[in-house]
Design a protein around this motif. Structure first.
Motif, PDB file in Angstrom:
ATOM      1  N   TYR A 165      -2.329  96.989  67.845  1.00 49.86           N
ATOM      2  CA  TYR A 165      -2.715  97.228  66.536  1.00 49.86           C
ATOM      3  C   TYR A 165      -4.207  98.406  66.326  1.00 49.86           C
ATOM      4  O   TYR A 165      -4.578  97.982  66.980  1.00 49.86           O
ATOM      5  CB  TYR A 165      -2.834  95.611  66.280  1.00 49.86           C
ATOM      6  CG  TYR A 165      -2.152  95.122  66.476  1.00 49.86           C
ATOM      7  CD1 TYR A 165      -1.324  94.810  64.768  1.00 49.86           C
ATOM      8  CD2 TYR A 165      -2.637  93.944  66.442  1.00 49.86           C
ATOM      9  CE1 TYR A 165      -0.367  93.440  64.792  1.00 49.86           C
ATOM     10  CE2 TYR A 165      -0.903  92.843  66.780  1.00 49.86           C
ATOM     11  CZ  TYR A 165      -0.422  92.666  65.704  1.00 49.86           C
ATOM     12  OH  TYR A 165       0.289  92.099  65.407  1.00 49.86           O
ATOM     13  N   LYS A 210      -4.860  95.309  59.678  1.00 49.52           N
ATOM     14  CA  LYS A 210      -4.555  95.858  61.233  1.00 49.52           C
ATOM     15  C   LYS A 210      -3.177  96.400  60.999  1.00 49.52           C
ATOM     16  O   LYS A 210      -2.100  95.832  59.918  1.00 49.52           O
ATOM     17  CB  LYS A 210      -3.949  94.732  62.304  1.00 49.52           C
ATOM     18  CG  LYS A 210      -5.468  93.825  62.305  1.00 49.52           C
ATOM     19  CD  LYS A 210      -5.414  92.972  63.729  1.00 49.52           C
ATOM     20  CE  LYS A 210      -5.008  91.677  62.508  1.00 49.52           C
ATOM     21  NZ  LYS A 210      -4.609  90.360  64.051  1.00 49.52           N
ATOM     22  N   THR A 211      -2.898  97.353  61.497  1.00 52.68           N
ATOM     23  CA  THR A 211      -1.490  97.515  61.785  1.00 52.68           C
ATOM     24  C   THR A 211      -0.608  97.683  62.808  1.00 52.68           C
ATOM     25  O   THR A 211      -1.105  98.458  64.493  1.00 52.68           O
ATOM     26  CB  THR A 211      -1.187  99.181  61.252  1.00 52.68           C
ATOM     27  OG1 THR A 211      -1.665  99.464  59.582  1.00 52.68           O
ATOM     28  CG2 THR A 211       0.409  99.416  60.812  1.00 52.68           C
ATOM     29  N   GLY A 212       0.405  96.975  63.059  1.00 54.81           N
ATOM     30  CA  GLY A 212       1.555  97.527  64.514  1.00 54.81           C
ATOM     31  C   GLY A 212       1.837  98.244  65.338  1.00 54.81           C
ATOM     32  O   GLY A 212       3.015  99.167  64.638  1.00 54.81           O
ATOM     33  N   TYR A 213       1.235  98.573  66.409  1.00 58.11           N
ATOM     34  CA  TYR A 213       2.401 100.039  67.472  1.00 58.11           C
ATOM     35  C   TYR A 213       3.359  99.362  68.338  1.00 58.11           C
ATOM     36  O   TYR A 213       2.220  98.444  69.043  1.00 58.11           O
ATOM     37  CB  TYR A 213       1.784 100.932  67.013  1.00 58.11           C
ATOM     38  CG  TYR A 213       1.093 101.825  65.204  1.00 58.11           C
ATOM     39  CD1 TYR A 213       1.708 102.708  65.002  1.00 58.11           C
ATOM     40  CD2 TYR A 213      -0.252 101.824  65.327  1.00 58.11           C
ATOM     41  CE1 TYR A 213       1.104 103.003  63.981  1.00 58.11           C
ATOM     42  CE2 TYR A 213      -0.771 102.143  63.852  1.00 58.11           C
ATOM     43  CZ  TYR A 213       0.018 102.765  62.791  1.00 58.11           C
ATOM     44  OH  TYR A 213      -0.362 103.243  61.940  1.00 58.11           O
ATOM     45  N   THR A 234       2.882  97.398  73.305  1.00 60.96           N
ATOM     46  CA  THR A 234       1.919  96.868  71.644  1.00 60.96           C
ATOM     47  C   THR A 234       0.670  96.829  71.349  1.00 60.96           C
ATOM     48  O   THR A 234      -0.004  96.214  72.712  1.00 60.96           O
ATOM     49  CB  THR A 234       3.824  96.089  70.892  1.00 60.96           C
ATOM     50  OG1 THR A 234       2.477  94.649  71.611  1.00 60.96           O
ATOM     51  CG2 THR A 234       4.827  96.197  71.434  1.00 60.96           C
ATOM     52  N   VAL A 278      -7.122  99.120  63.698  1.00 59.42           N
ATOM     53  CA  VAL A 278      -7.210  98.659  62.494  1.00 59.42           C
ATOM     54  C   VAL A 278      -8.775  99.759  62.098  1.00 59.42           C
ATOM     55  O   VAL A 278      -9.526  99.923  62.338  1.00 59.42           O
ATOM     56  CB  VAL A 278      -8.019  98.208  62.815  1.00 59.42           C
ATOM     57  CG1 VAL A 278      -9.137  97.211  62.082  1.00 59.42           C
ATOM     58  CG2 VAL A 278      -7.869  96.716  63.750  1.00 59.42           C
ATOM     59  N   GLU A 302       5.437  98.449  65.213  1.00 57.82           N
ATOM     60  CA  GLU A 302       5.335  97.548  66.421  1.00 57.82           C
ATOM     61  C   GLU A 302       7.620  96.787  66.196  1.00 57.82           C
ATOM     62  O   GLU A 302       7.615  96.345  65.734  1.00 57.82           O
ATOM     63  CB  GLU A 302       5.116  96.196  65.953  1.00 57.82           C
ATOM     64  CG  GLU A 302       4.789  95.093  66.995  1.00 57.82           C
ATOM     65  CD  GLU A 302       3.414  94.363  66.197  1.00 57.82           C
ATOM     66  OE1 GLU A 302       3.361  93.134  67.108  1.00 57.82           O
ATOM     67  OE2 GLU A 302       3.410  94.251  65.076  1.00 57.82           O
ATOM     68  N   GLU A 330     -12.598  89.854  68.259  1.00 62.38           N
ATOM     69  CA  GLU A 330     -11.902  90.517  67.514  1.00 62.38           C
ATOM     70  C   GLU A 330     -12.917  90.321  65.539  1.00 62.38           C
ATOM     71  O   GLU A 330     -12.539  91.705  65.113  1.00 62.38           O
ATOM     72  CB  GLU A 330     -10.758  90.000  66.529  1.00 62.38           C
ATOM     73  CG  GLU A 330      -9.607  90.011  65.648  1.00 62.38           C
ATOM     74  CD  GLU A 330      -8.160  89.712  65.743  1.00 62.38           C
ATOM     75  OE1 GLU A 330      -7.103  89.760  64.490  1.00 62.38           O
ATOM     76  OE2 GLU A 330      -7.755  89.702  67.494  1.00 62.38           O
TER      77      GLU A 330
END
Length: 416
Positions: A313, A320-323, A311, A315, A306, A358
Protein backbone atom coordinates in the motif's frame (compact mmCIF):
# COMPACT_ATOMS: atom_id res chain seq x y z
CA UNK A 1 32.08 -27.38 17.94
CA UNK A 2 33.69 -24.00 18.48
CA UNK A 3 32.21 -22.11 21.41
CA UNK A 4 30.61 -18.86 20.26
CA UNK A 5 28.63 -17.64 23.28
CA UNK A 6 30.51 -16.92 26.51
CA UNK A 7 30.03 -15.52 30.01
CA UNK A 8 30.78 -11.81 30.35
CA UNK A 9 31.89 -9.36 33.03
CA UNK A 10 28.52 -7.63 33.37
CA UNK A 11 28.04 -4.22 34.95
CA UNK A 12 24.73 -3.36 36.60
CA UNK A 13 23.82 -0.30 38.67
CA UNK A 14 24.06 -0.87 42.40
CA UNK A 15 21.01 -1.52 44.52
CA UNK A 16 19.04 1.65 45.13
CA UNK A 17 19.37 2.97 41.58
CA UNK A 18 16.06 3.91 39.95
CA UNK A 19 16.11 1.23 37.24
CA UNK A 20 13.08 2.65 35.43
CA UNK A 21 15.04 5.83 34.79
CA UNK A 22 18.21 3.83 34.12
CA UNK A 23 16.86 1.80 31.18
CA UNK A 24 15.93 3.42 27.88
CA UNK A 25 14.89 1.86 24.58
CA UNK A 26 17.29 1.06 21.72
CA UNK A 27 18.87 4.09 20.05
CA UNK A 28 17.56 3.19 16.59
CA UNK A 29 13.91 3.54 17.59
CA UNK A 30 11.63 6.57 17.17
CA UNK A 31 14.04 8.09 14.66
CA UNK A 32 11.31 10.33 13.22
CA UNK A 33 9.88 11.28 16.61
CA UNK A 34 12.29 13.57 18.51
CA UNK A 35 9.50 14.29 20.97
CA UNK A 36 9.80 10.69 22.22
CA UNK A 37 13.42 11.23 23.20
CA UNK A 38 12.72 14.67 24.63
CA UNK A 39 10.17 13.03 26.91
CA UNK A 40 12.69 10.33 27.89
CA UNK A 41 15.14 12.97 29.12
CA UNK A 42 12.35 14.76 30.97
CA UNK A 43 11.54 11.50 32.78
CA UNK A 44 15.21 10.80 33.58
CA UNK A 45 15.99 14.23 34.97
CA UNK A 46 19.29 14.14 36.85
CA UNK A 47 19.15 10.42 37.66
CA UNK A 48 21.76 7.94 36.33
CA UNK A 49 20.53 6.64 32.97
CA UNK A 50 21.67 4.70 29.94
CA UNK A 51 20.07 7.55 28.01
CA UNK A 52 23.25 9.51 28.74
CA UNK A 53 25.45 6.65 27.48
CA UNK A 54 23.97 6.35 23.98
CA UNK A 55 23.41 8.56 20.96
CA UNK A 56 19.78 8.23 19.82
CA UNK A 57 19.83 8.07 16.04
CA UNK A 58 17.27 10.84 15.81
CA UNK A 59 20.23 13.14 16.54
CA UNK A 60 22.73 11.57 14.10
CA UNK A 61 22.34 14.34 11.53
CA UNK A 62 22.35 17.22 14.01
CA UNK A 63 25.12 19.83 13.70
CA UNK A 64 26.34 19.10 17.24
CA UNK A 65 26.64 15.32 16.80
CA UNK A 66 30.38 15.29 17.60
CA UNK A 67 29.77 17.18 20.84
CA UNK A 68 27.02 14.69 21.70
CA UNK A 69 29.41 11.78 21.13
CA UNK A 70 32.06 13.39 23.33
CA UNK A 71 29.47 13.91 26.06
CA UNK A 72 28.51 10.22 25.86
CA UNK A 73 32.15 9.24 26.42
CA UNK A 74 32.51 11.67 29.31
CA UNK A 75 29.36 10.29 30.92
CA UNK A 76 30.69 6.75 30.60
CA UNK A 77 33.95 7.69 32.30
CA UNK A 78 32.04 9.52 35.02
CA UNK A 79 29.75 6.56 35.72
CA UNK A 80 32.65 4.12 35.81
CA UNK A 81 34.68 6.25 38.22
CA UNK A 82 31.67 7.18 40.34
CA UNK A 83 31.11 3.84 42.05
CA UNK A 84 27.76 3.37 40.31
CA UNK A 85 28.16 -0.25 39.22
CA UNK A 86 28.39 -3.74 40.63
CA UNK A 87 30.43 -5.98 38.33
CA UNK A 88 29.42 -9.62 37.96
CA UNK A 89 32.50 -11.48 36.72
CA UNK A 90 32.16 -14.32 34.18
CA UNK A 91 28.40 -13.99 34.32
CA UNK A 92 25.37 -15.03 32.33
CA UNK A 93 21.92 -13.68 33.06
CA UNK A 94 18.57 -15.27 32.41
CA UNK A 95 16.03 -12.52 31.73
CA UNK A 96 12.29 -12.25 31.23
CA UNK A 97 10.89 -9.26 29.37
CA UNK A 98 7.17 -8.65 29.70
CA UNK A 99 6.26 -6.54 26.68
CA UNK A 100 3.60 -3.86 26.25
CA UNK A 101 0.99 -6.52 25.43
CA UNK A 102 1.81 -8.66 28.48
CA UNK A 103 3.71 -11.40 26.60
CA UNK A 104 6.88 -12.71 28.26
CA UNK A 105 10.03 -13.08 26.13
CA UNK A 106 12.83 -15.10 27.73
CA UNK A 107 16.46 -14.33 26.94
CA UNK A 108 20.03 -15.09 27.91
CA UNK A 109 22.69 -12.39 28.39
CA UNK A 110 26.33 -13.16 27.63
CA UNK A 111 28.85 -12.21 24.98
CA UNK A 112 29.35 -13.36 21.41
CA UNK A 113 32.78 -14.06 19.89
CA UNK A 114 33.24 -11.62 17.00
CA UNK A 115 35.80 -13.95 15.44
CA UNK A 116 32.85 -16.23 14.64
CA UNK A 117 30.77 -13.46 13.04
CA UNK A 118 30.81 -12.06 9.51
CA UNK A 119 28.15 -9.58 8.39
CA UNK A 120 29.12 -9.57 4.70
CA UNK A 121 26.70 -11.02 2.16
CA UNK A 122 27.52 -14.62 1.34
CA UNK A 123 29.00 -15.27 4.77
CA UNK A 124 29.00 -18.84 6.05
CA UNK A 125 30.06 -17.99 9.60
CA UNK A 126 28.24 -19.45 12.62
CA UNK A 127 26.97 -15.97 13.52
CA UNK A 128 25.44 -14.25 10.51
CA UNK A 129 23.52 -11.13 9.52
CA UNK A 130 19.96 -11.87 8.46
CA UNK A 131 19.53 -8.55 6.67
CA UNK A 132 21.74 -6.47 4.42
CA UNK A 133 24.29 -4.47 6.39
CA UNK A 134 24.58 -0.90 5.13
CA UNK A 135 28.28 -0.15 5.49
CA UNK A 136 27.60 3.59 5.28
CA UNK A 137 25.79 3.34 8.62
CA UNK A 138 28.84 1.93 10.42
CA UNK A 139 31.24 4.95 10.54
CA UNK A 140 29.09 7.16 12.79
CA UNK A 141 28.66 4.23 15.16
CA UNK A 142 32.41 3.62 15.10
CA UNK A 143 32.91 7.20 16.29
CA UNK A 144 30.74 6.39 19.30
CA UNK A 145 32.48 3.09 20.06
CA UNK A 146 36.14 3.82 19.35
CA UNK A 147 36.69 6.01 22.42
CA UNK A 148 34.00 4.43 24.58
CA UNK A 149 35.24 2.64 27.72
CA UNK A 150 32.17 0.40 27.80
CA UNK A 151 29.35 -0.96 25.65
CA UNK A 152 25.61 -1.27 26.13
CA UNK A 153 23.79 -3.81 23.97
CA UNK A 154 20.51 -3.63 22.17
CA UNK A 155 21.77 -6.60 20.15
CA UNK A 156 19.47 -9.63 20.03
CA UNK A 157 20.62 -12.85 18.38
CA UNK A 158 18.27 -15.70 17.52
CA UNK A 159 18.69 -19.45 17.87
CA UNK A 160 16.47 -21.93 16.02
CA UNK A 161 15.70 -24.11 19.05
CA UNK A 162 12.31 -25.63 18.31
CA UNK A 163 12.68 -28.17 21.13
CA UNK A 164 13.38 -25.31 23.60
CA UNK A 165 16.49 -26.90 25.09
CA UNK A 166 18.70 -23.86 25.79
CA UNK A 167 16.87 -20.91 27.34
CA UNK A 168 13.45 -22.16 28.41
CA UNK A 169 14.73 -24.67 31.04
CA UNK A 170 16.20 -21.71 32.95
CA UNK A 171 12.73 -20.30 33.48
CA UNK A 172 11.72 -23.46 35.29
CA UNK A 173 14.54 -22.99 37.80
CA UNK A 174 14.36 -19.20 38.21
CA UNK A 175 13.25 -19.69 41.84
CA UNK A 176 16.71 -21.15 42.53
CA UNK A 177 18.59 -18.25 40.89
CA UNK A 178 19.81 -14.96 42.36
CA UNK A 179 17.56 -12.16 41.12
CA UNK A 180 19.57 -9.06 40.14
CA UNK A 181 16.77 -6.79 38.93
CA UNK A 182 12.99 -6.58 38.68
CA UNK A 183 11.45 -3.31 37.51
CA UNK A 184 9.00 -1.50 35.25
CA UNK A 185 10.31 -0.02 32.00
CA UNK A 186 9.45 3.55 31.06
CA UNK A 187 7.09 4.69 28.30
CA UNK A 188 4.95 1.58 27.87
CA UNK A 189 7.94 -0.73 27.62
CA UNK A 190 6.54 -3.37 29.95
CA UNK A 191 8.84 -4.79 32.64
CA UNK A 192 12.12 -6.66 33.03
CA UNK A 193 13.46 -9.28 35.41
CA UNK A 194 16.95 -10.77 35.51
CA UNK A 195 18.63 -13.65 37.34
CA UNK A 196 22.30 -14.61 37.69
CA UNK A 197 23.34 -18.11 36.57
CA UNK A 198 25.83 -20.08 38.63
CA UNK A 199 28.65 -22.15 37.08
CA UNK A 200 26.57 -25.32 36.96
CA UNK A 201 23.75 -23.59 35.10
CA UNK A 202 26.20 -21.91 32.73
CA UNK A 203 27.66 -25.30 31.90
CA UNK A 204 24.20 -26.64 31.05
CA UNK A 205 23.62 -23.69 28.73
CA UNK A 206 26.93 -24.24 26.95
CA UNK A 207 26.26 -27.95 26.55
CA UNK A 208 22.78 -27.27 25.18
CA UNK A 209 24.16 -24.73 22.67
CA UNK A 210 26.82 -27.23 21.60
CA UNK A 211 24.15 -29.90 21.08
CA UNK A 212 22.00 -27.47 19.08
CA UNK A 213 24.96 -26.51 16.87
CA UNK A 214 25.85 -30.16 16.30
CA UNK A 215 22.25 -30.90 15.34
CA UNK A 216 22.18 -28.04 12.82
CA UNK A 217 25.51 -28.99 11.28
CA UNK A 218 24.85 -32.73 11.34
CA UNK A 219 28.02 -33.12 13.39
CA UNK A 220 30.11 -31.69 10.56
CA UNK A 221 31.93 -28.65 11.96
CA UNK A 222 32.76 -27.45 8.46
CA UNK A 223 29.15 -27.45 7.28
CA UNK A 224 27.89 -23.95 6.50
CA UNK A 225 24.97 -24.06 8.93
CA UNK A 226 23.43 -20.93 10.39
CA UNK A 227 23.46 -21.38 14.17
CA UNK A 228 23.20 -17.79 15.45
CA UNK A 229 21.12 -15.37 13.36
CA UNK A 230 20.92 -11.62 13.92
CA UNK A 231 17.54 -10.50 15.16
CA UNK A 232 17.94 -6.89 16.30
CA UNK A 233 20.94 -4.56 16.46
CA UNK A 234 22.52 -5.76 13.20
CA UNK A 235 24.46 -2.54 12.64
CA UNK A 236 25.54 -2.36 16.27
CA UNK A 237 27.10 -5.83 16.08
CA UNK A 238 28.66 -4.95 12.71
CA UNK A 239 30.15 -1.86 14.35
CA UNK A 240 31.63 -3.95 17.16
CA UNK A 241 33.13 -6.30 14.56
CA UNK A 242 34.56 -3.46 12.47
CA UNK A 243 36.05 -1.77 15.54
CA UNK A 244 37.72 -5.04 16.60
CA UNK A 245 39.11 -5.62 13.09
CA UNK A 246 40.52 -2.09 12.99
CA UNK A 247 42.07 -2.61 16.41
CA UNK A 248 43.84 -5.76 15.19
CA UNK A 249 45.04 -4.00 12.04
CA UNK A 250 46.44 -1.12 14.08
CA UNK A 251 48.37 -3.48 16.40
CA UNK A 252 49.64 -6.30 14.15
CA UNK A 253 52.41 -7.32 16.54
CA UNK A 254 50.08 -7.74 19.53
CA UNK A 255 48.02 -10.76 20.52
CA UNK A 256 44.50 -9.38 20.93
CA UNK A 257 42.79 -12.76 21.24
CA UNK A 258 41.87 -12.00 24.86
CA UNK A 259 41.07 -8.32 24.33
CA UNK A 260 37.57 -7.42 25.61
CA UNK A 261 36.77 -5.81 22.22
CA UNK A 262 36.88 -9.29 20.67
CA UNK A 263 33.46 -9.90 22.23
CA UNK A 264 30.13 -8.09 22.20
CA UNK A 265 27.48 -8.22 24.90
CA UNK A 266 24.24 -9.60 23.52
CA UNK A 267 20.97 -11.28 24.33
CA UNK A 268 20.13 -14.71 22.92
CA UNK A 269 16.45 -15.37 22.19
CA UNK A 270 14.78 -18.48 20.84
CA UNK A 271 13.12 -17.85 17.48
CA UNK A 272 10.29 -20.10 18.67
CA UNK A 273 9.42 -18.03 21.73
CA UNK A 274 5.65 -17.47 21.59
CA UNK A 275 6.30 -13.84 22.61
CA UNK A 276 8.52 -13.24 19.59
CA UNK A 277 6.56 -11.97 16.63
CA UNK A 278 7.85 -10.54 13.38
CA UNK A 279 6.43 -7.16 12.46
CA UNK A 280 6.81 -5.34 9.13
CA UNK A 281 8.99 -2.24 8.96
CA UNK A 282 7.40 0.46 6.85
CA UNK A 283 9.07 3.10 4.70
CA UNK A 284 8.43 6.82 4.58
CA UNK A 285 9.94 9.16 1.98
CA UNK A 286 9.90 12.89 2.71
CA UNK A 287 11.10 16.02 0.93
CA UNK A 288 9.58 14.44 -2.17
CA UNK A 289 6.86 15.02 -4.76
CA UNK A 290 4.70 11.93 -4.07
CA UNK A 291 3.00 11.83 -7.47
CA UNK A 292 6.32 12.03 -9.32
CA UNK A 293 7.74 9.19 -7.22
CA UNK A 294 4.70 7.00 -7.85
CA UNK A 295 4.82 7.72 -11.58
CA UNK A 296 8.43 6.56 -11.80
CA UNK A 297 7.76 3.56 -9.55
CA UNK A 298 4.85 2.54 -11.78
CA UNK A 299 7.15 2.56 -14.80
CA UNK A 300 10.07 0.75 -13.16
CA UNK A 301 8.14 -1.90 -11.20
CA UNK A 302 5.16 -2.26 -13.49
CA UNK A 303 2.62 -1.36 -10.82
CA UNK A 304 -0.92 -2.66 -11.26
CA UNK A 305 -4.05 -2.29 -9.14
CA UNK A 306 -3.88 -4.62 -6.15
CA UNK A 307 -4.13 -8.30 -7.11
CA UNK A 308 -2.15 -11.48 -6.30
CA UNK A 309 1.64 -11.34 -6.10
CA UNK A 310 3.95 -8.77 -4.51
CA UNK A 311 1.43 -6.34 -3.04
CA UNK A 312 1.81 -3.21 -0.93
CA UNK A 313 0.00 0.00 0.00
CA UNK A 314 1.17 3.50 -0.82
CA UNK A 315 0.04 6.06 1.79
CA UNK A 316 -0.51 9.73 0.91
CA UNK A 317 -2.40 12.27 3.01
CA UNK A 318 -3.27 9.50 5.45
CA UNK A 319 -5.01 7.40 2.76
CA UNK A 320 -3.97 3.96 1.45
CA UNK A 321 -3.95 2.70 -2.14
CA UNK A 322 -3.12 -0.91 -2.97
CA UNK A 323 -0.71 -1.96 -5.74
CA UNK A 324 0.87 -5.14 -7.12
CA UNK A 325 4.39 -5.26 -8.54
CA UNK A 326 4.40 -6.99 -11.93
CA UNK A 327 8.16 -6.58 -12.54
CA UNK A 328 9.75 -7.49 -9.18
CA UNK A 329 13.50 -7.12 -8.61
CA UNK A 330 13.55 -9.35 -5.52
CA UNK A 331 11.86 -12.47 -4.19
CA UNK A 332 10.28 -10.35 -1.45
CA UNK A 333 7.98 -7.36 -1.80
CA UNK A 334 10.13 -5.39 0.60
CA UNK A 335 13.19 -6.14 -1.54
CA UNK A 336 11.61 -4.86 -4.75
CA UNK A 337 10.44 -1.69 -3.00
CA UNK A 338 13.78 -1.14 -1.29
CA UNK A 339 15.75 -1.52 -4.51
CA UNK A 340 13.61 1.10 -6.21
CA UNK A 341 13.63 3.51 -3.26
CA UNK A 342 17.41 3.27 -2.84
CA UNK A 343 17.91 4.25 -6.47
CA UNK A 344 15.30 6.99 -6.31
CA UNK A 345 16.89 8.45 -3.18
CA UNK A 346 20.32 8.58 -4.84
CA UNK A 347 18.96 10.20 -7.99
CA UNK A 348 16.61 12.73 -6.38
CA UNK A 349 18.11 13.45 -2.95
CA UNK A 350 14.94 12.65 -0.99
CA UNK A 351 14.94 11.56 2.65
CA UNK A 352 13.92 8.01 3.64
CA UNK A 353 13.20 6.59 7.08
CA UNK A 354 11.96 3.33 8.56
CA UNK A 355 8.83 3.31 10.69
CA UNK A 356 7.49 0.77 13.19
CA UNK A 357 3.72 0.90 13.42
CA UNK A 358 1.01 1.64 10.87
CA UNK A 359 -0.62 4.33 12.99
CA UNK A 360 2.63 6.28 13.18
CA UNK A 361 3.12 6.01 9.42
CA UNK A 362 -0.42 7.19 8.71
CA UNK A 363 0.17 10.26 10.87
CA UNK A 364 3.57 11.12 9.41
CA UNK A 365 2.34 10.89 5.81
CA UNK A 366 -0.28 13.62 6.23
CA UNK A 367 2.30 16.24 5.27
CA UNK A 368 2.21 17.15 1.55
CA UNK A 369 5.86 16.26 0.82
CA UNK A 370 5.64 12.72 2.23
CA UNK A 371 4.64 9.26 1.03
CA UNK A 372 4.70 6.01 2.95
CA UNK A 373 4.67 2.32 2.08
CA UNK A 374 3.02 -0.54 3.96
CA UNK A 375 3.99 -4.09 3.07
CA UNK A 376 3.48 -7.62 4.47
CA UNK A 377 6.00 -9.35 6.72
CA UNK A 378 7.63 -12.76 6.30
CA UNK A 379 6.80 -15.57 8.71
CA UNK A 380 9.47 -16.10 11.35
CA UNK A 381 9.70 -19.80 10.51
CA UNK A 382 11.05 -18.74 7.09
CA UNK A 383 14.03 -16.85 8.51
CA UNK A 384 16.74 -19.49 8.95
CA UNK A 385 15.95 -21.46 5.75
CA UNK A 386 15.71 -18.27 3.65
CA UNK A 387 18.98 -16.80 4.92
CA UNK A 388 20.79 -20.11 4.45
CA UNK A 389 19.44 -20.44 0.90
CA UNK A 390 19.58 -16.83 -0.33
CA UNK A 391 21.92 -15.01 2.05
CA UNK A 392 21.08 -11.82 3.92
CA UNK A 393 17.64 -10.35 3.30
CA UNK A 394 17.04 -6.76 2.20
CA UNK A 395 17.67 -4.37 5.09
CA UNK A 396 14.79 -3.61 7.42
CA UNK A 397 12.85 -6.63 6.16
CA UNK A 398 11.26 -7.30 9.52
CA UNK A 399 11.13 -6.10 13.09
CA UNK A 400 10.69 -8.17 16.20
CA UNK A 401 7.79 -6.43 17.88
CA UNK A 402 6.65 -2.84 18.24
CA UNK A 403 9.14 -0.04 18.88
CA UNK A 404 8.41 0.12 22.62
CA UNK A 405 9.00 -3.65 22.85
CA UNK A 406 12.56 -3.41 21.55
CA UNK A 407 15.44 -4.19 23.84
CA UNK A 408 16.04 -1.59 26.57
CA UNK A 409 19.62 -0.85 27.58
CA UNK A 410 20.23 -2.31 31.03
CA UNK A 411 23.50 -4.28 31.24
CA UNK A 412 26.92 -2.78 30.45
CA UNK A 413 30.40 -4.15 29.90
CA UNK A 414 33.91 -2.66 29.80
CA UNK A 415 35.59 -2.89 26.37
CA UNK A 416 38.89 -1.14 27.15
Amino acid sequence: MKQVFFPADILLPKEGTDMTKWSVVACDQFTSEPEYWEDVYQIVGDAPSTGRLILPEVYLEEADVEERIQTVHENMESYLSGDLFTEYKNAMLYIERTDSLGKVRAGLIGCIDLEQYDYHKGSTSMVRATEETVVERIPPRIRVRENAPMELPHIMILIDDIQKTVIEPLGEMSGELQKVYDFTLMKNGGSLKGWLLDEKQQKKVTEALDALAEKMTGGNENKDALVFAMGDGNHSLATAKEYYERLKAAHPEEDLSSHPARYALTELVNLHSPALEFEPIYRIVTEVEPDALMEEMTQKLGLLPETEGQTFYAVKNGEKTGYTISRPSSKLTVGSLQNFLDTYQKEHGVHMDYIHGEETLMTLTKRPDAIGFLMPVMGKEELFPTVMADGALPRKTFSMGHAEDKRYYTECRKIK
